[in-house]
Design an enzyme around this catalytic site. Structure first.
Site, PDB file in Angstrom:
ATOM      1  N   ASN A  42      45.623  29.503  48.032  1.00  0.00           N
ATOM      2  CA  ASN A  42      44.568  29.535  47.149  1.00  0.00           C
ATOM      3  C   ASN A  42      44.739  28.324  45.936  1.00  0.00           C
ATOM      4  O   ASN A  42      45.783  28.402  45.473  1.00  0.00           O
ATOM      5  CB  ASN A  42      44.504  30.828  46.281  1.00  0.00           C
ATOM      6  CG  ASN A  42      43.220  30.615  45.358  1.00  0.00           C
ATOM      7  OD1 ASN A  42      42.957  29.878  44.818  1.00  0.00           O
ATOM      8  ND2 ASN A  42      42.432  32.088  45.566  1.00  0.00           N
ATOM      9  N   ARG A  46      34.062  28.274  36.888  1.00  0.00           N
ATOM     10  CA  ARG A  46      35.128  27.901  36.091  1.00  0.00           C
ATOM     11  C   ARG A  46      36.480  27.093  36.703  1.00  0.00           C
ATOM     12  O   ARG A  46      37.036  26.335  35.752  1.00  0.00           O
ATOM     13  CB  ARG A  46      35.934  29.051  35.296  1.00  0.00           C
ATOM     14  CG  ARG A  46      36.706  30.048  36.202  1.00  0.00           C
ATOM     15  CD  ARG A  46      37.224  31.200  35.604  1.00  0.00           C
ATOM     16  NE  ARG A  46      36.298  32.187  35.114  1.00  0.00           N
ATOM     17  CZ  ARG A  46      36.636  33.402  34.885  1.00  0.00           C
ATOM     18  NH1 ARG A  46      37.856  33.771  35.057  1.00  0.00           N
ATOM     19  NH2 ARG A  46      35.706  34.124  34.411  1.00  0.00           N
ATOM     20  N   GLU A  63      36.289  32.375  49.180  1.00  0.00           N
ATOM     21  CA  GLU A  63      36.173  33.631  48.302  1.00  0.00           C
ATOM     22  C   GLU A  63      34.856  33.670  47.448  1.00  0.00           C
ATOM     23  O   GLU A  63      34.603  32.400  46.912  1.00  0.00           O
ATOM     24  CB  GLU A  63      37.275  33.843  47.471  1.00  0.00           C
ATOM     25  CG  GLU A  63      38.556  34.668  48.022  1.00  0.00           C
ATOM     26  CD  GLU A  63      39.515  34.773  46.806  1.00  0.00           C
ATOM     27  OE1 GLU A  63      39.142  34.671  45.583  1.00  0.00           O
ATOM     28  OE2 GLU A  63      40.576  34.674  47.258  1.00  0.00           O
ATOM     29  N   THR A  83      40.095  38.168  39.182  1.00  0.00           N
ATOM     30  CA  THR A  83      39.239  39.282  39.793  1.00  0.00           C
ATOM     31  C   THR A  83      39.977  40.393  39.449  1.00  0.00           C
ATOM     32  O   THR A  83      41.434  40.534  39.715  1.00  0.00           O
ATOM     33  CB  THR A  83      39.375  39.298  41.295  1.00  0.00           C
ATOM     34  OG1 THR A  83      39.069  37.720  41.862  1.00  0.00           O
ATOM     35  CG2 THR A  83      38.638  39.873  42.159  1.00  0.00           C
ATOM     36  N   ARG A 115      33.549  30.481  41.836  1.00  0.00           N
ATOM     37  CA  ARG A 115      33.148  31.474  41.113  1.00  0.00           C
ATOM     38  C   ARG A 115      31.578  31.332  40.511  1.00  0.00           C
ATOM     39  O   ARG A 115      31.065  30.073  40.509  1.00  0.00           O
ATOM     40  CB  ARG A 115      33.930  31.982  39.602  1.00  0.00           C
ATOM     41  CG  ARG A 115      35.159  32.322  40.225  1.00  0.00           C
ATOM     42  CD  ARG A 115      36.122  32.613  38.903  1.00  0.00           C
ATOM     43  NE  ARG A 115      35.323  33.620  38.115  1.00  0.00           N
ATOM     44  CZ  ARG A 115      36.064  34.931  38.096  1.00  0.00           C
ATOM     45  NH1 ARG A 115      36.980  35.172  38.766  1.00  0.00           N
ATOM     46  NH2 ARG A 115      35.319  35.995  37.470  1.00  0.00           N
ATOM     47  N   HIS A 121      46.730  39.001  45.766  1.00  0.00           N
ATOM     48  CA  HIS A 121      46.516  39.122  44.167  1.00  0.00           C
ATOM     49  C   HIS A 121      47.881  39.319  43.636  1.00  0.00           C
ATOM     50  O   HIS A 121      48.424  40.340  43.879  1.00  0.00           O
ATOM     51  CB  HIS A 121      45.543  40.305  43.686  1.00  0.00           C
ATOM     52  CG  HIS A 121      44.644  39.761  42.655  1.00  0.00           C
ATOM     53  ND1 HIS A 121      45.162  39.702  41.446  1.00  0.00           N
ATOM     54  CD2 HIS A 121      43.592  38.991  42.615  1.00  0.00           C
ATOM     55  CE1 HIS A 121      44.455  39.334  40.481  1.00  0.00           C
ATOM     56  NE2 HIS A 121      43.371  38.672  41.018  1.00  0.00           N
ATOM     57  N   HIS A 167      37.939  29.982  45.652  1.00  0.00           N
ATOM     58  CA  HIS A 167      37.071  30.988  45.003  1.00  0.00           C
ATOM     59  C   HIS A 167      35.967  30.220  44.249  1.00  0.00           C
ATOM     60  O   HIS A 167      36.361  29.554  43.277  1.00  0.00           O
ATOM     61  CB  HIS A 167      37.778  31.900  44.066  1.00  0.00           C
ATOM     62  CG  HIS A 167      36.961  32.831  43.680  1.00  0.00           C
ATOM     63  ND1 HIS A 167      37.313  34.192  42.931  1.00  0.00           N
ATOM     64  CD2 HIS A 167      35.772  33.321  43.613  1.00  0.00           C
ATOM     65  CE1 HIS A 167      36.403  34.988  42.625  1.00  0.00           C
ATOM     66  NE2 HIS A 167      35.403  34.312  43.088  1.00  0.00           N
ATOM     67  N   GLU A 194      40.972  42.573  52.693  1.00  0.00           N
ATOM     68  CA  GLU A 194      42.002  42.129  51.996  1.00  0.00           C
ATOM     69  C   GLU A 194      42.271  43.288  51.000  1.00  0.00           C
ATOM     70  O   GLU A 194      41.682  43.571  50.104  1.00  0.00           O
ATOM     71  CB  GLU A 194      41.544  40.836  51.248  1.00  0.00           C
ATOM     72  CG  GLU A 194      42.771  40.418  50.390  1.00  0.00           C
ATOM     73  CD  GLU A 194      42.392  39.029  49.963  1.00  0.00           C
ATOM     74  OE1 GLU A 194      41.344  38.552  50.223  1.00  0.00           O
ATOM     75  OE2 GLU A 194      43.250  38.818  48.870  1.00  0.00           O
ATOM     76  N   HIS A 235      43.628  27.108  41.066  1.00  0.00           N
ATOM     77  CA  HIS A 235      44.290  26.785  39.734  1.00  0.00           C
ATOM     78  C   HIS A 235      44.604  25.396  39.747  1.00  0.00           C
ATOM     79  O   HIS A 235      44.805  24.779  38.650  1.00  0.00           O
ATOM     80  CB  HIS A 235      45.542  27.652  39.575  1.00  0.00           C
ATOM     81  CG  HIS A 235      44.884  29.178  39.115  1.00  0.00           C
ATOM     82  ND1 HIS A 235      43.943  29.325  38.345  1.00  0.00           N
ATOM     83  CD2 HIS A 235      45.220  30.343  39.871  1.00  0.00           C
ATOM     84  CE1 HIS A 235      43.812  30.558  38.501  1.00  0.00           C
ATOM     85  NE2 HIS A 235      44.572  31.214  39.398  1.00  0.00           N
TER      86      HIS A 235
HETATM   87  N1  PXP Z   1      42.618  37.234  46.736  1.00  0.00           N
HETATM   88  C1  PXP Z   1      41.786  37.421  45.834  1.00  0.00           C
HETATM   89  C2  PXP Z   1      40.612  38.162  46.325  1.00  0.00           C
HETATM   90  C3  PXP Z   1      41.768  37.036  44.712  1.00  0.00           C
HETATM   91  O1  PXP Z   1      40.475  36.898  43.996  1.00  0.00           O
HETATM   92  C4  PXP Z   1      42.803  36.214  44.292  1.00  0.00           C
HETATM   93  C5  PXP Z   1      42.516  35.366  43.009  1.00  0.00           C
HETATM   94  O2  PXP Z   1      41.628  34.280  43.158  1.00  0.00           O
HETATM   95  C6  PXP Z   1      43.929  36.075  45.313  1.00  0.00           C
HETATM   96  C7  PXP Z   1      43.813  36.642  46.544  1.00  0.00           C
HETATM   97  C8  PXP Z   1      44.999  35.265  44.989  1.00  0.00           C
HETATM   98  O3  PXP Z   1      45.561  35.809  43.717  1.00  0.00           O
HETATM   99  P1  PXP Z   1      46.755  35.116  42.865  1.00  0.00           P
HETATM  100  O4  PXP Z   1      46.272  33.711  42.582  1.00  0.00           O
HETATM  101  O5  PXP Z   1      47.261  36.078  41.869  1.00  0.00           O
HETATM  102  O6  PXP Z   1      47.747  34.767  44.066  1.00  0.00           O
END
Ligand code: PXP
Length: 239
Positions: A7, A49, A70, A101, A45, A191, A43, A151, A10
């Site tokens: 992901n 952001r 996402e 989330t 959003r 997550h 993601h 998931e 960030h």
């Molecule tokens: N899965 C989902 C559905 C999420 O919303 C996120 C965060 O965007 C992640 C996985 C990844 O989480 P993390 O950034 O804590 O690894």
């Protein structure tokens, strides 16, 4: 072998802190691919952001691995997903006040809507995944709305380091994964996962095909670089 989706939200978070052009989620995604990531997750959003609309187009057009988009199940995002045609859409609940989330979807209160959304994605050949807490009612709900996969939310698990509570989270994740597999749903998880808490997930929760990991990989990349950070995570998953 469990597949890693990296992901890159960030990377965009840092860029948006200055509203500038760097760092680039695409460059990070390409380095992640080079290091062996199976796919890239972003993601979009509603409050934009971090990831912006343009990032999604650029990622879709330039990465060489599957894009997992996402998003919340709202009209604006559904249109973007249909125009972009990612490999997979993961539906998440969204709350503008949250830092990230905060929990899984409540499928039971929006089954008719999710069936309709899923049908639209299916017609476009887009896989339809639902982010849920490890709860049997939600797993059954995901099956009723014809999701391809779930998931499992590992967020609450990732917040406790040891003890009875952690064992309980692992047991709930295991039960939900077993149930999902039994009724024909593919199982993903994500997550809050890190190289410290991944091993217990892998040894306790069966049937996981994909892990979605962002924050830890991007954080570690600050110290060791993006490719090394992705490699460290893949090594952790494989060993
Ligand atoms: N899965 C989902 C559905 C999420 O919303 C996120 C965060 O965007 C992640 C996985 C990844 O989480 P993390 O950034 O804590 O690894």
């Amino acid at each position: 072998m469990i597949k890693l989706f990296v992901n890159v939200d960030h990377v965009a978070t840092v860029r948006e802190a200055r509203k500038t052009f760097e760092p680039s989620p695409l460059t990070a995604a390409i380095l992640a691919e080079k290091a062996g990531a199976y796919g890239i997750t972003a993601h979009l959003r509603e409050d934009r952001r971090h990831i912006q609309d343009e990032d999604i187009k650029i990622l879709k057009n330039h990465i060489n691995t599957p894009l997992n988009l996402e998003m919340a199940a709202v009209d604006e995002m559904i249109k973007i997903a249909i125009n972009t045609k990612p490999f997979q859409v993961s539906i998440v609940p969204e709350n503008r006040q949250e830092v990230t989330t905060e929990g899984g979807l409540n499928i039971l209160e929006q089954e008719a809507h999710l069936i309709e959304v899923g049908n639209r994605f299916r017609q476009m050949g887009i896989l339809f995944s639902l982010f849920i807490d490890p709860d049997t009612d939600q797993v059954n709900g995901a099956k009723r709305v014809k999701a391809d996969s779930i998931e499992l939310n590992t967020g609450p698990y990732s917040e406790v380091c040891s003890g009875k509570e952690r064992t309980q989270h692992l047991a709930q994740l295991k039960d939900a994964a077993v149930k999902a597999h039994e009724i024909g749903l593919r199982v993903f998880a994500g997550h809050g996962l890190t190289t410290t808490n991944i091993p217990a997930i892998i040894s306790n929760v069966p049937w996981i095909e994909e892990l979605n990991i962002g924050h830890h990989i991007i954080s570690n990349a600050i110290y060791v670089g993006m490719e090394q950070s992705v490699r460290d995570t893949i090594n952790c998953i494989e060993n």
